[in-house]
Design a protein around this motif. Structure first.
Motif, short mmCIF file in Angstrom:
data_model
loop_
_atom_site.label_atom_id
_atom_site.label_comp_id
_atom_site.label_asym_id
_atom_site.label_seq_id
_atom_site.Cartn_x
_atom_site.Cartn_y
_atom_site.Cartn_z
N LYS A 15 53.72 80.50 51.07
CA LYS A 15 53.73 80.22 49.72
C LYS A 15 54.06 78.73 49.57
CE LYS A 15 57.81 82.64 47.83
NZ LYS A 15 58.34 83.59 47.17
N TRP A 16 55.33 78.42 50.36
CA TRP A 16 55.94 77.16 50.06
C TRP A 16 55.03 75.93 50.61
CZ3 TRP A 16 59.40 78.75 47.01
CH2 TRP A 16 60.16 79.91 47.58
N PHE A 17 54.29 76.29 51.50
CA PHE A 17 53.21 75.33 51.77
C PHE A 17 52.15 74.99 50.75
CE2 PHE A 17 54.99 76.22 56.08
CZ PHE A 17 55.09 74.98 56.68
N SER A 18 51.67 76.17 50.22
CA SER A 18 50.66 76.06 49.18
C SER A 18 51.22 75.32 47.93
CB SER A 18 50.09 77.33 48.73
OG SER A 18 51.06 78.33 48.77
N GLU A 19 52.60 75.41 47.60
CA GLU A 19 53.13 74.97 46.39
C GLU A 19 53.23 73.36 46.78
OE1 GLU A 19 56.79 77.29 45.49
OE2 GLU A 19 57.46 75.30 44.38
N LEU A 20 53.55 72.86 47.93
CA LEU A 20 53.38 71.48 48.40
C LEU A 20 51.98 70.77 47.58
CD1 LEU A 20 54.17 70.94 52.12
CD2 LEU A 20 55.49 70.37 50.03
N MET A 21 51.04 71.57 47.59
CA MET A 21 49.68 70.98 47.14
C MET A 21 49.72 70.55 45.61
SD MET A 21 48.11 71.06 49.90
CE MET A 21 48.56 71.55 51.48
N THR A 22 50.61 71.26 44.96
CA THR A 22 50.57 71.25 43.32
C THR A 22 51.55 70.05 43.03
OG1 THR A 22 52.46 72.92 43.23
CG2 THR A 22 50.29 73.68 43.32
N VAL A 23 52.42 69.49 43.61
CA VAL A 23 53.52 68.62 43.15
C VAL A 23 52.99 67.26 43.36
CG1 VAL A 23 55.94 67.90 43.35
CG2 VAL A 23 55.30 70.12 44.35
N PRO A 52 68.81 72.98 44.54
CA PRO A 52 68.47 74.31 45.56
C PRO A 52 67.21 75.10 45.53
CG PRO A 52 70.72 74.52 44.28
CD PRO A 52 69.74 73.38 43.74
N GLN A 53 66.58 75.30 44.37
CA GLN A 53 65.23 75.67 44.19
C GLN A 53 64.20 75.25 44.96
OE1 GLN A 53 66.80 74.79 41.70
NE2 GLN A 53 65.55 73.93 40.21
N ARG A 54 64.39 73.96 44.87
CA ARG A 54 63.46 73.16 45.50
C ARG A 54 63.27 73.18 47.24
NH1 ARG A 54 59.37 72.38 43.41
NH2 ARG A 54 58.87 70.22 44.13
N LEU A 55 64.36 73.53 47.69
CA LEU A 55 64.58 73.67 49.17
C LEU A 55 63.67 74.06 50.32
CD1 LEU A 55 68.53 73.81 49.44
CD2 LEU A 55 67.07 71.62 49.60
N PRO A 56 63.21 75.38 49.88
CA PRO A 56 61.89 75.86 50.71
C PRO A 56 60.84 74.96 50.79
CG PRO A 56 63.00 77.70 49.17
CD PRO A 56 63.45 76.45 48.90
N ALA A 61 59.02 73.14 54.19
CA ALA A 61 57.82 73.24 54.64
C ALA A 61 57.29 71.66 54.79
CB ALA A 61 56.99 73.84 53.31
N LEU A 62 57.64 70.89 53.93
CA LEU A 62 57.30 69.50 53.92
C LEU A 62 57.82 68.87 55.28
CD1 LEU A 62 55.98 66.94 52.52
CD2 LEU A 62 58.47 66.50 51.53
N GLY A 63 59.24 69.37 55.43
CA GLY A 63 59.68 69.02 56.58
C GLY A 63 58.96 69.20 57.90
N THR A 64 58.70 70.45 57.78
CA THR A 64 57.73 70.94 58.90
C THR A 64 56.69 70.17 59.42
OG1 THR A 64 58.62 73.18 58.38
CG2 THR A 64 56.95 72.99 60.15
N ILE A 65 55.83 69.82 58.39
CA ILE A 65 54.66 69.03 58.37
C ILE A 65 54.88 67.41 59.10
CG2 ILE A 65 52.75 68.09 57.21
CD1 ILE A 65 52.93 70.29 55.26
N LEU A 66 55.98 67.18 58.44
CA LEU A 66 56.37 65.80 58.78
C LEU A 66 56.90 65.65 60.15
CD1 LEU A 66 58.52 64.25 55.85
CD2 LEU A 66 56.14 63.70 56.65
N VAL A 67 57.59 66.68 60.72
CA VAL A 67 57.96 66.71 62.14
C VAL A 67 56.88 67.05 63.15
CG1 VAL A 67 59.18 68.39 63.90
CG2 VAL A 67 60.16 67.69 61.64
#
Lengths: 286, 266
Positions: free
Chosen positions: B43-51, B222-226, B230-236
């Motif tokens: 879900k953290w990855f799909s949340e990325l799409m909405t920001v 803190p609530q934004r960290l997950p 997810a974003l960090g994973t994609i960047l790495v």
């Protein structure tokens, strides 16, 4: 004639990057120096003043921050280089030539990946419910989470040692690669043990690499902002954090500039002393 | 020997520890970045799409990084070529000044540029970040391009000129293709550095944050960290892919000029 046109071509070719460095680096650095003599808003009503310097050097807060930054950096540099040396030695002497670039590549990868997130994750590793504490609790080595490993200078040192690892490994590796292997054989043929050969031949020849890696870690870490901010807590705050506050929060450019200049002067003096102290080693034996 | 090998492996674990943790927390079904883990989620990855703010910052970063890569590589070509081919007065000093940003604390570069732009009355924004990034990326480009230009056999260029090519024609038709792998690798590295650079962007960004500046603002919540994980994973993953490409180009260039591989980017 030929030589003249050669040097003219060289100068023409290097002039764009040179001009850029003069405009964007030398000029701005001169500007910082200039601003450090400009009076603060509550300062004396003169064109230039030395008051910023007397204030920066007299105020125990600023003084403590500068000294602490230098000490933290020195500790981080020492640890980084000590940890890095065996790796450089291993890659240079024990990894087969074909695999060397793979090892170097493996070491540089983490360095290129998101700096901010990498440092933030050290907070996760060192934190109360972090990897280190959970692991040690599970293993039964400790009964309560260790509180002293995050938000202090030690955490800053560990994180910096991680962030600057490749910077330290590469110069030492290059110096080790240059060592003529027949010198080591000669030393052993003449009856020195392997350990004594290392200390009397290999290590002295590696000094230029070690000096380079000390400088390349020490100089930038003194001005590190993110690491002390994320894992340092109030005990681990460094001078860059104060410079940022002066510029972006207090809008006190003269004091920010003064602190920057003092930091640069300290770093330069320490680096020069370090190079001078090692000069005999670097010259006599290479 | 064996002791050293074990040490080297432990050291690699130390180097990779934070990067290995990233995907673990990115797929962890819990809002707190700590152990124990809570189960798997995407879900953290799909949340990325909405920001939207995130998407804007990615666009800003791409814009900055592409322009930075082009300009620092162009400046790098000039410097590396001049250094490899010509002798000129004050060579050491000039090259030293150009390479200085490599060791200078970034905060010093950032505040000195900030002071200049503010004093001249410029509006800080993406283009001031680009000016700063070109400054710090150029030394890396030079370091990469140096080996390309030094490996070049000058007799090939002389041959072209003897056969009637002009200097410029020789450079375009002979030199440039031969150093192309180095150029590509310099573009990629400068792009990666600029995408990841925080301090200069933080000081010079004004109202348009780049990706690292946006990330920094998120680390406070803190609530934004997950989502950040997810974003960090994609960047790495992306930066590892770019690095592999850069390294492949560098090796290809070395092979083509018949040189032995002496390792690393720096």
């Amino acid at each position: 004639m030929l030589r003249n046109s050669d040097s003219a071509r060289g100068l023409t070719l290097i002039s764009p990057p040179l001009l850029y460095a003069v405009l964007m680096l030398a000029g701005p650095l001169g500007m910082i120096l200039m601003f450090s003599f400009v009076p603060q808003s509550d300062g004396p009503n003169t064109l230039i003043t030395l008051q910023n310097y007397t204030e920066a050097l007299g105020d125990p807060l600023y003084r403590q921050l500068i000294i602490r930054s230098l000490l933290i950096s020195a500790a981080a540099t020492a640890i980084t280089v000590l940890l890095a040396f065996p790796i450089a030695y291993f890659i240079s002497f024990y990894v087969p030539p074909k695999r060397k670039s793979l090892w170097l590549f493996l070491i540089t990868i983490p360095f290129w990946t998101s700096y901010l997130i990498r440092i933030f994750l050290w907070k996760v590793i060192l934190g109360l419910n972090g990897l280190l504490n959970t692991g040690l609790l599970k293993l039964g080595l400790i009964n309560e989470p260790l509180e002293f490993i995050l938000y202090n200078p030690a955490a800053v040192v560990i994180t910096l040692a991680h962030a600057f690892a490749p910077f330290a490994i590469l110069p030492i590796f290059v110096a080790l690669e240059k060592i003529d292997r027949s010198l080591l054989e000669a030393s052993q043929d003449l009856g020195e043990s392997k350990v004594r050969t290392f200390f009397r031949v290999t290590l002295p020849l590696a000094v230029p690499g070690v000096v380079a890696s000390v400088l390349i870690v020490f100089i930038p870490t003194v001005g590190d902002y993110v690491t002390p901010r994320l894992v340092g807590g109030s005990e681990g705050t460094m001078i860059a954090n104060m410079i940022q506050v002066q510029f972006l929060r207090l809008d006190n450019r003269p004091m920010g500039a003064t602190l920057s200049v003092i930091t640069m002067i300290c770093v330069t003096i320490i680096s020069l002393l370090f190079v001078l102290a090692n000069r005999r080693n670097m010259k006599a034996r290479t | 020997m064996n002791g050293l090998r074990i040490y080297a492996l432990i050291y690699l674990v130390f180097l990779y520890a934070p990067i290995i943790l990233l995907p673990i927390f990115a797929f962890n079904d819990g809002t707190v970045i700590a152990f124990p883990l809570q189960g798997v989620t995407t879900k953290w990855f799909s949340e990325l799409m909405t920001v939207n703010a995130l998407h804007d910052s990615v666009k800003n970063s791409l814009y900055v990084a592409v322009i930075t890569a082009i300009f620092s590589t162009l400046l790098g070509i000039c410097a590396a070529r001049a250094q490899a081919r010509y002798r000129f007065p004050a060579k050491k000093g000039i090259v030293g000044l150009i390479m200085l940003p490599l060791v200078l604390p970034e905060i010093i570069v950032a505040v000195s540029l900030l002071i200049v732009f503010l004093s001249l009355g410029f509006n800080i924004g993406l283009w001031t970040i680009i000016l700063g990034h070109v400054l710090i990326c150029t030394p890396f480009s030079i370091a990469i391009l140096n080996s390309s230009f030094q490996n070049l056999d000058p007799s090939i260029e002389e041959a072209a000129q003897d056969l009637g090519e002009t200097r410029f024609g020789t450079f375009l038709k002979i030199t440039l293709p031969l150093v192309m792998p180095g150029i590509v690798s310099s573009l990629l590295i400068a792009f990666t550095i600029s995408m990841d650079e925080f301090i200069i962007a933080f000081f010079l960004s004004g109202t348009e944050p780049t990706l690292p500046v946006y990330l920094w603002s998120q680390l406070r919540f803190p609530q934004r960290l997950p989502v950040v994980m997810a974003l960090g994973t994609i960047l790495v993953v992306l930066s590892i892919l770019i690095l592999i490409l850069a390294e492949a180009m560098r090796r290809y260039g070395l092979r083509r000029s018949g040189m032995q591989d002496k390792g690393g980017f720096l």
